[in-house]
Design an enzyme around this catalytic site. Structure first.
Site, PDB file in Angstrom:
ATOM      1  N   HIS A  44       9.538   6.885  -1.977  1.00 61.86           N
ATOM      2  CA  HIS A  44       9.843   7.746  -1.399  1.00 61.86           C
ATOM      3  C   HIS A  44      11.316   7.999  -1.275  1.00 61.86           C
ATOM      4  CE1 HIS A  44       5.804   7.838   0.309  1.00 61.86           C
ATOM      5  NE2 HIS A  44       5.894   8.789   0.469  1.00 61.86           N
ATOM      6  N   MET A 170       6.691  -1.421  13.371  1.00 56.21           N
ATOM      7  CA  MET A 170       6.385   0.033  12.864  1.00 56.21           C
ATOM      8  C   MET A 170       5.213   0.447  11.979  1.00 56.21           C
ATOM      9  SD  MET A 170       9.070   2.726  11.268  1.00 56.21           S
ATOM     10  CE  MET A 170       9.126   1.953   9.682  1.00 56.21           C
ATOM     11  N   TRP A 224     -14.086   8.713   7.077  1.00 53.52           N
ATOM     12  CA  TRP A 224     -14.100   9.734   7.977  1.00 53.52           C
ATOM     13  C   TRP A 224     -13.175   9.932   8.948  1.00 53.52           C
ATOM     14  CZ3 TRP A 224     -17.991   6.305   6.831  1.00 53.52           C
ATOM     15  CH2 TRP A 224     -18.182   5.308   8.002  1.00 53.52           C
ATOM     16  N   HIS A 305       7.414  -5.397   9.979  1.00 58.02           N
ATOM     17  CA  HIS A 305       8.580  -6.579  10.007  1.00 58.02           C
ATOM     18  C   HIS A 305       9.040  -7.083   8.583  1.00 58.02           C
ATOM     19  CE1 HIS A 305       7.339  -8.362  14.265  1.00 58.02           C
ATOM     20  NE2 HIS A 305       7.550  -6.985  14.294  1.00 58.02           N
TER      21      HIS A 305
END
Length: 332
Positions: A44, A170, A224, A305
């Site tokens: 990204h 995170m 699902w 981490h």
């Protein structure tokens, strides 16, 4: 190949300015792309940059546009991005959510008419660095089949949750097993995926990233469950922002733009004192990481981490960039 942060930023900056982006905006945008890449999120950062330029040239991104506040309801605000540059606007929106949280304990900014924000984890990390819990997500164009379907009708709709632990913990995850960016990273490296990431043309699960990129039959995270999460995240972002849903973005636009995003910040210190907060977080982390290992050579990881280590390595050794991606950027 290896490049320095300065080389990377200069390359991004050159291309942006050559496309008519003003110098201040170009510098800020180039900085964010370079920081994302330096952090180890190549999919990204540098890998995404040519696609960003394509959308800029097509007029999907309006480089001089600025986000505009539409509605204010105390801790909740609604904004219109006006198709401004995605990563710069997302940073502003999380900053605004943090400001609201400083006043109210929690702040929520719902954004419509936005562009791709590149690395969503940047904005959760941004909040956690300041001591806040950061939560954000975005919808997208339809790039994933709902569970039980062959045709793309839902988004990968990445969700980020960042906790102000030491180091920051995170989760930054799309609702698919892998983002399309990570499919590209593995294909360029000549690697199979570590686990099944989608279906082949015969409907069998596959680890081949190139096959999934081509047929778009990417696998929802948890089957699902990821499919369901994608749908409800899209619904919430659409309703709170009064913006476009995955269906609207896909059916009404020529590409992925005009999407809807949510940014939430929570000031933990209004609810718990610092020493107690740190002790509770440390106990959680210690309890998880001291579990008996399934493989003695494989440490138990906590989400996010690894970025501290990746950043240090890239600053010390240089940033790895795929040769073909670097050639594309040099040719822009």
């Amino acid at each position: 190949m290896k490049v320095t942060f300065e080389q990377l930023k200069a390359a991004f900056n050159r291309v942006l300015i050559s496309r008519g982006v003003d110098s201040e905006t170009a510098n800020a945008c180039a900085e964010m792309f370079a920081r994302t890449t330096e952090s180890g999120v190549y999919s990204h950062g540098v890998n995404r940059f040519p696609r960003f330029i394509q959308q800029l040239e097509n007029g999907d991104i309006i480089p001089d546009a600025q986000p505009k506040r539409i509605t204010s309801l105390g801790a909740i605000e609604q904004w219109d991005a006006q198709r401004s540059i995605g990563n710069l606007t997302a940073k502003k929106m999380m900053d605004r959510a943090i400001e609201l949280a400083a006043d109210h304990g929690i702040g929520l900014v719902a954004l419509r008419n936005a562009n791709h924000w590149m690395r969503g984890g940047s904005y959760g990390w941004q909040a956690a660095e300041k001591g806040y819990i950061g939560i954000c997500w975005t919808n997208s164009i339809a790039v994933m089949p709902p569970w039980g379907a062959k045709e793309c009708r839902i988004g990968t709709n990445p969700l980020i949750v960042a906790i102000p632990s030491t180091p920051i913990t995170m989760v930054d995850m799309s609702m698919s097993m892998f983002s399309y960016g990570m499919l590209e990273v593995n294909r360029l490296a000549g690697r199979q995926l570590p686990v099944d990431g989608g279906f082949d043309d015969e409907g069998n699960l596959t680890k081949e990233p190139g096959v999934i990129e081509k047929n778009r039959r990417i696998l929802p995270m948890g089957y699902w469950k990821g499919s369901g999460m994608s749908i409800v995240l899209d619904m919430i972002a659409t309703l709170l922002s009064d913006g476009a849903s995955v269906a609207e973005v896909t059916q009404d636009n020529s590409d992925e733009y005009g999407i809807s995003q949510i940014f939430i910040a929570i000031e933990v210190d209004k609810l718990i004192d610092g020493p107690t907060r740190d002790a509770k977080l440390q106990r959680i982390m210690d309890y998880v990481t001291t579990a008996e290992r399934a493989d003695e050579n494989q440490a138990i990881r906590l989400p996010g981490h690894e970025f501290t280590t990746l950043l240090a390595e890239n600053r010390r050794n240089g940033i790895t960039v795929d040769d073909s991606v670097w050639a594309k950027i040099q040719a822009l």
